[in-house]
Design a protein around this motif. Structure first.
Motif, PDB file in Angstrom:
ATOM      1  N   GLU A 110       1.300   6.949  -6.578  1.00  0.00           N
ATOM      2  CA  GLU A 110      -0.075   7.693  -6.859  1.00  0.00           C
ATOM      3  C   GLU A 110      -1.062   7.124  -7.742  1.00  0.00           C
ATOM      4  OE1 GLU A 110       0.968  11.745  -8.304  1.00  0.00           O
ATOM      5  OE2 GLU A 110       1.956  12.089  -6.225  1.00  0.00           O
TER       6      GLU A 110
ATOM      7  N   ARG B  72       2.284   1.557  -3.597  1.00  0.00           N
ATOM      8  CA  ARG B  72       1.353   2.152  -4.470  1.00  0.00           C
ATOM      9  C   ARG B  72       1.030   3.516  -4.249  1.00  0.00           C
ATOM     10  NH1 ARG B  72      -4.045   2.802  -3.720  1.00  0.00           N
ATOM     11  NH2 ARG B  72      -4.102   1.734  -1.800  1.00  0.00           N
ATOM     12  N   LEU B  73       0.761   3.933  -3.049  1.00  0.00           N
ATOM     13  CA  LEU B  73       0.638   5.361  -2.880  1.00  0.00           C
ATOM     14  C   LEU B  73       1.687   6.326  -3.293  1.00  0.00           C
ATOM     15  CD1 LEU B  73      -1.308   5.147   0.712  1.00  0.00           C
ATOM     16  CD2 LEU B  73      -2.426   5.390  -1.621  1.00  0.00           C
TER      17      LEU B  73
ATOM     18  N   THR C  40      -4.403   4.366  -7.594  1.00  0.00           N
ATOM     19  CA  THR C  40      -5.484   3.516  -7.044  1.00  0.00           C
ATOM     20  C   THR C  40      -5.574   2.090  -6.678  1.00  0.00           C
ATOM     21  OG1 THR C  40      -7.030   3.471  -8.943  1.00  0.00           O
ATOM     22  CG2 THR C  40      -6.940   5.438  -7.897  1.00  0.00           C
ATOM     23  N   GLN C  41      -6.117   1.469  -6.051  1.00  0.00           N
ATOM     24  CA  GLN C  41      -6.127   0.155  -5.912  1.00  0.00           C
ATOM     25  C   GLN C  41      -6.566  -0.508  -7.439  1.00  0.00           C
ATOM     26  OE1 GLN C  41      -8.658  -1.005  -2.558  1.00  0.00           O
ATOM     27  NE2 GLN C  41      -6.747  -1.159  -1.265  1.00  0.00           N
ATOM     28  N   GLU C  42      -7.438   0.247  -7.953  1.00  0.00           N
ATOM     29  CA  GLU C  42      -7.913  -0.425  -9.047  1.00  0.00           C
ATOM     30  C   GLU C  42      -7.077  -0.129 -10.231  1.00  0.00           C
ATOM     31  OE1 GLU C  42      -9.611   1.877  -7.332  1.00  0.00           O
ATOM     32  OE2 GLU C  42     -11.360   0.574  -6.610  1.00  0.00           O
ATOM     33  N   GLN C  43      -6.075   0.924 -10.429  1.00  0.00           N
ATOM     34  CA  GLN C  43      -5.342   1.236 -11.213  1.00  0.00           C
ATOM     35  C   GLN C  43      -4.105   0.182 -11.052  1.00  0.00           C
ATOM     36  OE1 GLN C  43      -4.459   5.137 -10.405  1.00  0.00           O
ATOM     37  NE2 GLN C  43      -5.457   5.918 -12.178  1.00  0.00           N
TER      38      GLN C  43
ATOM     39  N   SER D 141      -7.004  -5.170  -2.378  1.00  0.00           N
ATOM     40  CA  SER D 141      -7.596  -4.849  -1.155  1.00  0.00           C
ATOM     41  C   SER D 141      -7.293  -5.727  -0.145  1.00  0.00           C
ATOM     42  CB  SER D 141      -8.870  -4.389  -1.177  1.00  0.00           C
ATOM     43  OG  SER D 141      -9.428  -4.091   0.169  1.00  0.00           O
TER      44      SER D 141
ATOM     45  N   LYS E 277       0.895  -1.346  -0.113  1.00  0.00           N
ATOM     46  CA  LYS E 277       0.067  -0.071   0.069  1.00  0.00           C
ATOM     47  C   LYS E 277       0.848   1.280   0.002  1.00  0.00           C
ATOM     48  CE  LYS E 277      -3.642   2.017   2.447  1.00  0.00           C
ATOM     49  NZ  LYS E 277      -4.681   2.128   3.525  1.00  0.00           N
TER      50      LYS E 277
END
Length: 105
Positions: A19, A15-16, A21-24, A37, A12
């Motif tokens: 920048e 990923r952040l 999203t979880q979907e991307q 998730s 996480k």
């Protein structure tokens, strides 16, 4: 630390930083957003194939995904470390204050 939870926090965090999203990110690594998730929450773990895909997309080696000390240190002790370092040096404290004020503008 629980390996699944530590791994999930690390995914996480990275990923952040990208920048995404979880979907991307899930689309990039070939899994569903729901699966990502569950991984980030530490409820599920990745297969070898997904691990390879994560490393490829993030351009990192697998070893770095299991460095959990960084996560814990950065979250638990960061503020205490800053306070300790600046408490005896007013000039550093003033510089940090100027930076924070400038960022807030």
């Amino acid at each position: 630390m629980n390996i699944k939870k530590g791994f999930g926090k690390k995914i996480k965090e990275l990923r952040l930083r990208l920048e995404l999203t979880q979907e991307q990110f899930a689309e990039k690594i070939g899994i569903s957003a729901k699966s990502l998730s569950q991984i980030e929450l530490g409820k599920n773990f990745v297969s070898a194939e997904v691990l390879e895909s994560i490393c490829s997309q993030m351009n990192i080696n697998p070893k770095s995904l299991f460095d959990f000390d960084y996560i814990e240190t950065s979250r638990k002790n960061l503020l205490e470390d800053i306070i300790q370092r600046v408490s005896n040096d007013t000039s550093i404290l003033k510089t940090i204050h100027k930076i924070v004020v400038a960022l807030d503008e």
